[in-house]
Design a protein around this motif. Structure first.
Motif, PDB file in Angstrom:
ATOM      1  N   THR A 137      -1.305  -4.080   8.422  1.00 21.66           N
ATOM      2  CA  THR A 137      -1.665  -5.448   8.777  1.00 21.66           C
ATOM      3  C   THR A 137      -0.556  -6.409   8.417  1.00 21.66           C
ATOM      4  O   THR A 137      -0.011  -6.357   7.306  1.00 21.66           O
ATOM      5  CB  THR A 137      -2.977  -5.849   8.082  1.00 21.66           C
ATOM      6  N   GLU A 148      -4.400 -12.845   9.267  1.00 25.25           N
ATOM      7  CA  GLU A 148      -4.125 -11.410   9.307  1.00 25.25           C
ATOM      8  C   GLU A 148      -4.396 -10.816  10.678  1.00 25.25           C
ATOM      9  O   GLU A 148      -5.322 -11.224  11.357  1.00 25.25           O
ATOM     10  CB  GLU A 148      -5.034 -10.682   8.292  1.00 25.25           C
ATOM     11  N   GLY A 150      -3.860  -6.602  12.325  1.00 22.89           N
ATOM     12  CA  GLY A 150      -3.296  -5.286  12.071  1.00 22.89           C
ATOM     13  C   GLY A 150      -3.406  -4.343  13.235  1.00 22.89           C
ATOM     14  O   GLY A 150      -4.150  -4.561  14.181  1.00 22.89           O
TER      15      GLY A 150
END
Length: 154
Positions: A137, A148, A150
């Motif tokens: 991530t 974030e 990922g």
């Protein structure tokens, strides 16, 4: 007229095959960085409540299959928005380990505080496959929020 119809059908079939191939293409690290940067820009322009609302609505700008943005408070660790797993919103899971025992959320917060951005590896449930898989991530700090996104490493 018959040739026009045949060509049109061939073009449609080609477009359908290419669209399907594109839709199943796995996201890359560049895609994750770009999505975090979009999320960060939106956050700076509109605030965390507006971004949380977009994430909760699964806005396609921030949710694309297994690639999506989520946000957490850097000071408390509380998840502010998560489009795939809304049951964790409002919770502090900072010290809850992943399937391998890694306390990756703590690492995310520490990296955001120390460097402002970077990558964290851990194990997480892939929303597409439903399996626990290795994930990396990209994170970026924007004020007191960590943005974030990922990708799964299959």
């Amino acid at each position: 007229m018959k040739q026009v119809l045949i060509r049109s059908m061939a073009c449609l079939a080609f477009a359908t095959v290419n669209t399907a191939a594109f839709a199943t293409a796995e996201p890359t690290e560049k895609d994750a960085i770009a999505m975090v940067e979009r999320g960060a820009a939106f956050l700076k322009a509109n605030g965390k409540d507006a971004l949380a609302k977009k994430l909760s609505a699964k806005d396609p700008e921030f949710v694309q299959g297994e690639l999506y943005v989520d946000i957490r408070d850097i000071n408390t660790g509380i998840v502010l928005a998560h489009p795939i797993n809304p049951s964790i919103v409002g919770k502090n899971l900072t010290d809850v380990p992943d399937a391998s025992g890694k306390v990756y959320r703590r690492e995310i917060i520490e990296l955001a505080a120390r460097k402002g951005k970077g990558w964290v590896d851990y194990m997480y449930k892939n929303p597409v496959s439903g399996k626990i898989e290795p994930k990396t991530t990209y994170i970026m700090r924007v004020g007191d929020v960590v943005v974030e996104a990922g990708i799964y490493k299959n």
